[in-house]
Scaffold this motif. Sequence first.
Motif, PDB file in Angstrom:
ATOM      1  N   ILE A 264     -24.346 -42.600  57.400  1.00 13.23           N
ATOM      2  CA  ILE A 264     -23.573 -42.074  56.266  1.00 13.23           C
ATOM      3  C   ILE A 264     -23.423 -43.161  55.190  1.00 13.23           C
ATOM      4  N   GLY A 265     -23.199 -44.390  55.642  1.00 15.74           N
ATOM      5  CA  GLY A 265     -23.053 -45.504  54.702  1.00 15.74           C
ATOM      6  C   GLY A 265     -24.288 -45.687  53.824  1.00 15.74           C
ATOM      7  N   GLN A 266     -25.452 -45.375  54.375  1.00 16.59           N
ATOM      8  CA  GLN A 266     -26.685 -45.515  53.583  1.00 16.59           C
ATOM      9  C   GLN A 266     -26.642 -44.635  52.336  1.00 16.59           C
ATOM     10  N   LYS A 267     -25.999 -43.470  52.469  1.00 16.31           N
ATOM     11  CA  LYS A 267     -25.905 -42.574  51.298  1.00 16.31           C
ATOM     12  C   LYS A 267     -25.038 -43.218  50.214  1.00 16.31           C
ATOM     13  N   ALA A 268     -23.972 -43.873  50.657  1.00 13.04           N
ATOM     14  CA  ALA A 268     -23.104 -44.558  49.690  1.00 13.04           C
ATOM     15  C   ALA A 268     -23.867 -45.696  49.019  1.00 13.04           C
ATOM     16  N   LEU A 269     -24.640 -46.444  49.813  1.00  8.40           N
ATOM     17  CA  LEU A 269     -25.432 -47.542  49.235  1.00  8.40           C
ATOM     18  C   LEU A 269     -26.434 -47.003  48.223  1.00  8.40           C
ATOM     19  N   ALA A 270     -27.061 -45.866  48.559  1.00  5.63           N
ATOM     20  CA  ALA A 270     -28.040 -45.266  47.638  1.00  5.63           C
ATOM     21  C   ALA A 270     -27.358 -44.854  46.342  1.00  5.63           C
ATOM     22  N   ALA A 271     -26.127 -44.319  46.446  1.00  5.35           N
ATOM     23  CA  ALA A 271     -25.396 -43.921  45.235  1.00  5.35           C
ATOM     24  C   ALA A 271     -25.084 -45.146  44.376  1.00  5.35           C
ATOM     25  N   LEU A 272     -24.685 -46.233  45.024  1.00  5.65           N
ATOM     26  CA  LEU A 272     -24.402 -47.469  44.273  1.00  5.65           C
ATOM     27  C   LEU A 272     -25.676 -48.001  43.615  1.00  5.65           C
ATOM     28  N   GLU A 273     -26.777 -47.984  44.371  1.00  7.79           N
ATOM     29  CA  GLU A 273     -28.046 -48.491  43.830  1.00  7.79           C
ATOM     30  C   GLU A 273     -28.462 -47.688  42.590  1.00  7.79           C
ATOM     31  N   THR A 274     -28.352 -46.367  42.696  1.00  6.34           N
ATOM     32  CA  THR A 274     -28.747 -45.510  41.565  1.00  6.34           C
ATOM     33  C   THR A 274     -27.921 -45.847  40.328  1.00  6.34           C
ATOM     34  N   ARG A 275     -26.614 -45.982  40.522  1.00  4.34           N
ATOM     35  CA  ARG A 275     -25.739 -46.271  39.386  1.00  4.34           C
ATOM     36  C   ARG A 275     -26.012 -47.662  38.805  1.00  4.34           C
ATOM     37  N   LEU A 276     -26.126 -48.643  39.700  1.00  2.00           N
ATOM     38  CA  LEU A 276     -26.234 -50.029  39.236  1.00  2.00           C
ATOM     39  C   LEU A 276     -27.625 -50.362  38.700  1.00  2.00           C
ATOM     40  N   ALA A 277     -28.571 -49.472  38.918  1.00  2.00           N
ATOM     41  CA  ALA A 277     -29.875 -49.646  38.270  1.00  2.00           C
ATOM     42  C   ALA A 277     -29.754 -49.344  36.776  1.00  2.00           C
ATOM     43  N   CYS A 278     -28.687 -48.638  36.387  1.00  2.00           N
ATOM     44  CA  CYS A 278     -28.511 -48.233  34.973  1.00  2.00           C
ATOM     45  C   CYS A 278     -27.532 -49.113  34.216  1.00  2.00           C
ATOM     46  N   THR A 279     -26.520 -49.656  34.897  1.00  2.00           N
ATOM     47  CA  THR A 279     -25.496 -50.446  34.195  1.00  2.00           C
ATOM     48  C   THR A 279     -25.141 -51.684  35.025  1.00  2.00           C
ATOM     49  N   PRO A 280     -24.747 -52.776  34.367  1.00  2.00           N
ATOM     50  CA  PRO A 280     -24.428 -54.003  35.110  1.00  2.00           C
ATOM     51  C   PRO A 280     -23.234 -53.832  36.051  1.00  2.00           C
ATOM     52  N   PHE A 281     -22.240 -53.042  35.630  1.00  2.00           N
ATOM     53  CA  PHE A 281     -21.075 -52.792  36.472  1.00  2.00           C
ATOM     54  C   PHE A 281     -20.899 -51.278  36.593  1.00  2.00           C
ATOM     55  N   LEU A 282     -20.048 -50.841  37.495  1.00  2.00           N
ATOM     56  CA  LEU A 282     -20.059 -49.421  37.858  1.00  2.00           C
ATOM     57  C   LEU A 282     -19.686 -48.489  36.719  1.00  2.00           C
ATOM     58  N   THR A 283     -18.808 -48.938  35.827  1.00  2.00           N
ATOM     59  CA  THR A 283     -18.435 -48.036  34.740  1.00  2.00           C
ATOM     60  C   THR A 283     -19.029 -48.482  33.406  1.00  2.00           C
ATOM     61  N   GLY A 284     -19.934 -49.429  33.421  1.00  2.00           N
ATOM     62  CA  GLY A 284     -20.579 -49.845  32.176  1.00  2.00           C
ATOM     63  C   GLY A 284     -20.825 -51.339  32.129  1.00  2.00           C
ATOM     64  N   GLY A 285     -20.555 -51.918  30.960  1.00  2.00           N
ATOM     65  CA  GLY A 285     -20.907 -53.322  30.733  1.00  2.00           C
ATOM     66  C   GLY A 285     -19.881 -54.325  31.235  1.00  2.00           C
ATOM     67  N   HIS A 286     -18.686 -53.834  31.626  1.00  2.00           N
ATOM     68  CA  HIS A 286     -17.625 -54.771  32.024  1.00  2.00           C
ATOM     69  C   HIS A 286     -17.173 -54.508  33.450  1.00  2.00           C
ATOM     70  N   CYS A 287     -16.795 -55.571  34.126  1.00  2.00           N
ATOM     71  CA  CYS A 287     -16.279 -55.439  35.486  1.00  2.00           C
ATOM     72  C   CYS A 287     -14.860 -54.850  35.421  1.00  2.00           C
ATOM     73  N   THR A 288     -14.613 -53.824  36.223  1.00  2.00           N
ATOM     74  CA  THR A 288     -13.281 -53.202  36.280  1.00  2.00           C
ATOM     75  C   THR A 288     -12.840 -53.143  37.740  1.00  2.00           C
ATOM     76  N   ILE A 289     -11.670 -52.538  37.951  1.00  2.00           N
ATOM     77  CA  ILE A 289     -11.196 -52.410  39.339  1.00  2.00           C
ATOM     78  C   ILE A 289     -12.101 -51.481  40.160  1.00  2.00           C
ATOM     79  N   ALA A 290     -12.935 -50.685  39.510  1.00  2.00           N
ATOM     80  CA  ALA A 290     -13.916 -49.893  40.276  1.00  2.00           C
ATOM     81  C   ALA A 290     -14.837 -50.848  41.032  1.00  2.00           C
ATOM     82  N   ASP A 291     -15.300 -51.879  40.344  1.00  2.00           N
ATOM     83  CA  ASP A 291     -16.185 -52.863  40.980  1.00  2.00           C
ATOM     84  C   ASP A 291     -15.436 -53.674  42.036  1.00  2.00           C
ATOM     85  N   ILE A 292     -14.187 -54.045  41.719  1.00  2.00           N
ATOM     86  CA  ILE A 292     -13.421 -54.842  42.687  1.00  2.00           C
ATOM     87  C   ILE A 292     -13.204 -54.046  43.974  1.00  2.00           C
TER      88      ILE A 292
END
Length: 203
Positions: free
Chosen positions: A132-160
């Motif tokens: 199941i964790g692999q699916k979460a990793l795949a979701a993170l990989e897909t997102r982070l291939a597009c932006t440096p941090f999860l919600t865009g260009g800046h690190c937020t508590i989403a990343d923390i």
Amino acid sequence: MITLYDSRQSGNGWKVRLLLSFLNLPFERKVLDLAAGEARTLEFLRLNPLARVPVLVLDDGTPLVESNAILIHLARDTPWLPSTPREQSRVLQWLFFEQFDHLRYFARPRYLVSIARLGEKHADEIAYLRQIGQKALAALETRLACTPFLTGGHCTIADIALFPYTSMAEMGGYDLRPHPSVCGWIERIRALPGFIPLIADSP
Ligand SMILES: N[C@@H](CCC(=O)N[C@@H](CS)C(=O)NCC(=O)O)C(=O)O
């Protein structure tokens, strides 16, 4: 002064300590030995009836539980939680993802394999969790291939919120090498000013 109840190996506590460090906020840290039952004392159960760390006790004595709720509390009115409703919702999206789709699938294998050393005994459970964790990793990989941090260009508590258990995934037997964008994101967070390791040389 605010007080953080934490444990030495807690990734959830590490989330809070990372943000406190990034914000340069002073706090008192109380490190509980969970294996010795120190989260099950009457005194601690009054702070968190679920007997879990982290708990942040505010200046007026109010206890806050749940790592991501604590992150939101501390990040309010800072760049770590963006100000527009739309941006905030995108942060919340990742915080809910972390609790529902991520935390258990990374924290439990790490605990069983590298802390309790019960990997062989719990091999089936670990294989199930990792699947199941692999699916979460795949979701993170897909997102982070597009932006440096999860919600865009800046690190937020989403990343923390996602950082601790993702960065320690290999302790639970995950292989991060097929996820280069996740690996790059981990390095970007480690390079931020104020970053602290889970266990510092001098506690
Ligand atoms: N959803 C909670 C999970 C907290 C949690 O699982 N804490 C662990 C340490 S990382 C704990 O205290 N475990 C002791 C127990 O469950 O008995 C959060 O995000 O704060």
